[in-house]
Design an enzyme around this catalytic site. Sequence first.
Site, PDB file in Angstrom:
ATOM      1  CD  GLU A  32      35.955  77.966  71.539  1.00 32.34           C
ATOM      2  OE1 GLU A  32      35.618  77.861  70.351  1.00 32.34           O
ATOM      3  OE2 GLU A  32      35.387  77.367  72.470  1.00 32.34           O
ATOM      4  CG  ASP A 170      30.809  78.394  64.743  1.00 29.56           C
ATOM      5  OD1 ASP A 170      31.470  77.644  65.471  1.00 29.56           O
ATOM      6  OD2 ASP A 170      30.758  79.623  64.896  1.00 29.56           O
TER       7      ASP A 170
HETATM    8  C1  GLA Z   1      33.250  81.638  66.309  1.00 27.93           C
HETATM    9  C2  GLA Z   1      33.633  81.332  64.858  1.00 27.93           C
HETATM   10  C3  GLA Z   1      34.321  79.963  64.732  1.00 27.93           C
HETATM   11  C4  GLA Z   1      35.443  79.804  65.751  1.00 27.93           C
HETATM   12  C5  GLA Z   1      35.004  80.225  67.147  1.00 27.93           C
HETATM   13  C6  GLA Z   1      36.145  80.244  68.127  1.00 27.93           C
HETATM   14  O1  GLA Z   1      32.259  80.782  66.750  1.00 27.93           O
HETATM   15  O2  GLA Z   1      32.491  81.363  64.028  1.00 27.93           O
HETATM   16  O3  GLA Z   1      34.764  79.790  63.407  1.00 27.93           O
HETATM   17  O4  GLA Z   1      36.576  80.513  65.345  1.00 27.93           O
HETATM   18  O5  GLA Z   1      34.395  81.504  67.150  1.00 27.93           O
HETATM   19  O6  GLA Z   1      36.675  78.983  68.296  1.00 27.93           O
END
Ligand code: GLA
Length: 385
Positions: A32, A170
Amino acid sequence: MQTQLLKEFETIYNKKAEHIYFSPGRVNLIGEHIDYNGGLVMPCAITFGTYLIVATNNEHKFRFRSLNFSENLDISIQTSYIKSGETWFNYPLGIINNFIKDGHQIQGLDMLFYGDIPISSGLSSSASIEVVTSYALNHQNKCGYNKLDLVKLSKNVENNFIGVNCGIMDQFAVAFGEKNKALMLNCNTLEYKAVEFEMGDYVLAIINTNKPRKLAGSKYNERVIECNTALYSLQKELSIQHLCDIDTGVFIKYQSLIDNAIVKNRAKHVVEENDRVKLAAMALSNNNLKEFGNLMYASHASLRDLYEVSGIELDTIVEYCKTDDNVLGARMTGAGFGGCAIALVKHVAFDEFSDKVSTYYKNIIGYAPTVYQSLIGNGVSELGI
Ligand code: GLA
């Protein structure tokens, strides 16, 4: 579901839909806040997501409707668009803007969106709507982008049109997800492997804190800046491009280059979390779910104490999980600041877990969470009409 959505489209636009597309949301198993630091992540697509139903029009217009929100937009085809307040249609509008900027001729389109991802839950409803729109536009107008191009274009919209400096995890997960598989993604090289996520007697639970997320975007951008500050400090002596280019051993040796204690903590989380993903991948390949669960707990503690993106709601869920023998591991998933936690829960005890965690949470927080059993699904696609 699809039949119902096609009917809704017909009622709203008074004509038949031509295509229906679907893009999922995602959970991240571990890794994360390291995608924007060139790290390794392990997300999977879920079966909740965003449907987009479309038909072309000859009026040179884009029409946006949603079954989730009351705001509508009808807009003529222009050479560029700008973000309009904080409305949901900024996401598809940003996508169209980037297609046009890239020189594509886009036909007028009537669009109906419907999402079953809980809003603001940290399960990537924004990446889902971005990717479903870019996939549909590419298909409708034969623009010739491949899936990775669409992922990059969607991330670009999030960064430059919406204004959140997210990494690529994501958009990548919702585009490339595979049923029952976790994606091992290297966010630096964009190489990935889809590996079977063998849970044996266990299932993946998603526990939504139902906490309204405020200022999540600005706090997120603050973390990105802190990581860049740490990187500049380390670059005084190390020739690295990303924080995740070093492991914990090297970090310990050079951490004194970072003056600010908070910035140092952020960097420590990033480097250690990246190492944890490597251990988690090993645990998974050895079918050692217990070890995987322990790494989930360690990841959560680091996000709570070093990265400071958790909060009492997410911490309460994870604290409960630690007391329940039917749970192997739990952690917050996604950006944090509210949103969802995930847990590995014994299949036969799922209902009992759901009741107990809900009662525990409600007693402390004052309102109930929502508990789902998560299924791992496929990435974006066109659905048959
Ligand atoms: C959000 C962002 C991702 C990632 C997560 C944390 O979902 O869109 O790119 O950085 O937070 O891991």
